[in-house]
Design an enzyme around this catalytic site. Structure first.
Site, PDB file in Angstrom:
ATOM      1  N   ASP A   9       1.106  -1.218   0.038  1.00 46.79           N
ATOM      2  CA  ASP A   9       0.146  -0.087  -0.038  1.00 46.79           C
ATOM      3  C   ASP A   9       1.033   0.951  -0.129  1.00 46.79           C
ATOM      4  O   ASP A   9       1.003   1.945   0.942  1.00 46.79           O
ATOM      5  CB  ASP A   9      -1.020  -0.010   1.099  1.00 46.79           C
ATOM      6  CG  ASP A   9      -0.286   0.093   2.497  1.00 46.79           C
ATOM      7  OD1 ASP A   9       0.915  -0.664   2.688  1.00 46.79           O
ATOM      8  OD2 ASP A   9      -0.816   0.739   3.434  1.00 46.79           O
ATOM      9  N   HIS A 243       9.341  -1.077   9.464  1.00 50.67           N
ATOM     10  CA  HIS A 243       8.209  -2.191   9.368  1.00 50.67           C
ATOM     11  C   HIS A 243       8.337  -2.987   8.216  1.00 50.67           C
ATOM     12  O   HIS A 243       8.624  -4.200   8.277  1.00 50.67           O
ATOM     13  CB  HIS A 243       6.754  -1.531   9.378  1.00 50.67           C
ATOM     14  CG  HIS A 243       6.471  -0.664  10.573  1.00 50.67           C
ATOM     15  ND1 HIS A 243       6.267  -1.045  11.877  1.00 50.67           N
ATOM     16  CD2 HIS A 243       6.129   0.617  10.594  1.00 50.67           C
ATOM     17  CE1 HIS A 243       5.935  -0.097  12.662  1.00 50.67           C
ATOM     18  NE2 HIS A 243       5.892   0.977  11.961  1.00 50.67           N
TER      19      HIS A 243
HETATM   20  C1  BDR Z   1       2.117  -0.834   8.692  1.00 46.95           C
HETATM   21  O1  BDR Z   1       1.175   0.520   8.406  1.00 46.95           O
HETATM   22  C2  BDR Z   1       1.606   1.063   7.597  1.00 46.95           C
HETATM   23  O2  BDR Z   1       1.485   2.818   7.867  1.00 46.95           O
HETATM   24  C3  BDR Z   1       3.013   1.015   7.089  1.00 46.95           C
HETATM   25  O3  BDR Z   1       3.294   0.799   5.647  1.00 46.95           O
HETATM   26  C4  BDR Z   1       3.175  -0.568   7.643  1.00 46.95           C
HETATM   27  O4  BDR Z   1       2.780  -1.576   6.732  1.00 46.95           O
HETATM   28  C5  BDR Z   1       2.778  -0.324  10.197  1.00 46.95           C
HETATM   29  O5  BDR Z   1       1.767  -0.759  11.118  1.00 46.95           O
HETATM   30 CA    CA Z   2       2.487  -0.741   4.159  1.00 45.50          CA
END
Ligand code: BDR
Ligand code: CA
Length: 307
Positions: A9, A243
């Protein structure tokens, strides 16, 4: 080489995960599927194409648009512009993409690839799990034909980041996470339990090469934006969390983390614990949860590959 589909995303850490995957010869990227999440699905597709342009990827990497809303039909979570910028890429002002997406649909692409390469395809899902859940619902045979799904999502032993109880990717489509967890497909959960330890600081970014290139400038812009956003969210952290890159890292070198098999469920009730991922002591273990991480080894590997 591992056959992978990256499901994104595309916000900032998704862009870093794409850069990491593209620079990793261990991975054969069959395609990149997109979904709503940090931004709308249209923006995620545009951002993904822009990132591939700025990365100057020579080989053709397919980009396939996917879900524009969660399985339940209406959005629960707003876009994450305060963390990722109005455009999802730290307002980096990249030119419109030269590449085009495939005129196909993410869930169909996942089904097709899993069937073409039985027991060999790993889906690395770093946004809401809507595309993979849609694929499972459309063709349950893929459950036994996919190798594994590695998801960045959830928080089993620590608090959430979008609500006190839920992590953003799970909260954006809890029904999709539940379909995946109950499906029987092998799942590795790279959640906040480990990703919140993978911090990138502005000192590390300032040591990057000064060679003038569109890619270098882009990397510095998005990382500095992300670090500032994290600082406003919690100034005690001292950096931004990697992340989505960690989900890629775990596939390249599983020894970056230690996993524990658990029976994990997702709260689906529309209340304060919506999207919470927790261990249930009874029942079959359905998820390998990452609980320990060798932070230094992972962060140096990531930095070495992307810079
Ligand atoms: C996740 O949420 C999104 O904002 C980041 O891309 C990551 O995949 C972290 O909680
Ligand atoms: Ca993400």
């Amino acid at each position: 080489m591992e056959h992978v589909i990256l499901d994104v995303d595309t916000g900032i850490d998704d862009a870093l995960a794409i850069a990491y995957a593209v620079h990793s010869p261990e991975l054969n990227i069959l395609g990149i599927t997109t979904s709503f999440g940090n931004v709308s699905e249209k923006e995620a597709t545009r951002n993904t194409l822009q990132v591939l342009d700025v990365l100057n990827v020579e080989s053709e990497i397919l980009v396939i648009p996917g879900a524009d809303k969660p399985l339940a039909g209406t959005h629960i979570k707003a876009k994450a512009t305060s963390i990722h910028g109005e455009d999802g890429l730290g307002n980096s002002g990249l030119p419109l993409p030269e590449r085009k997406p495939l005129p196909s649909e993410a869930a169909d692409f996942i089904i097709e690839q899993v069937k073409q390469h039985p027991h060999q395809v790993t889906v690395i899902a770093v946004g809401p799990q809507t595309n993979i859940a849609t694929a499972i619902k459309k063709d349950p045979d893929i459950v036994n034909l996919a190798k594994r799904v590695v998801i960045m999502g959830g928080a089993v032993t620590v608090p959430g980041n979008v609500t006190p109880h839920a992590e953003a990717n799970i909260y954006a489509d809890p029904e999709a996470a539940s379909v995946l967890f109950k499906s029987g497909m092998p799942v590795t959960l790279v959640g906040l339990d480990v990703t919140m330890q993978t911090l990138l600081s502005s000192e590390q970014v300032s040591k990057w090469s000064n060679v003038k290139s569109a890619y270098n400038e882009f990397l510095q812009t998005i990382c500095n934006y992300y670090i500032d956003a994290y600082h406003q969210f919690d100034s005690s952290l001292g950096g931004c969390a990697l992340h989505d890159p960690l989900a890629v890292g775990v596939l390249i070198d599983p020894s970056f983390v230690k996993t524990v098999p658990m029976h994990v469920e997702v709260d689906l009730e529309r209340g304060e614990s919506l999207g919470n991922t927790h261990e249930v002591k009874q029942g079959m273990r359905n998820v390998d949860v990452c609980l320990e991480i060798d932070v230094d080894r992972f962060v140096s590997h990531f930095l070495q590959r992307i810079t």
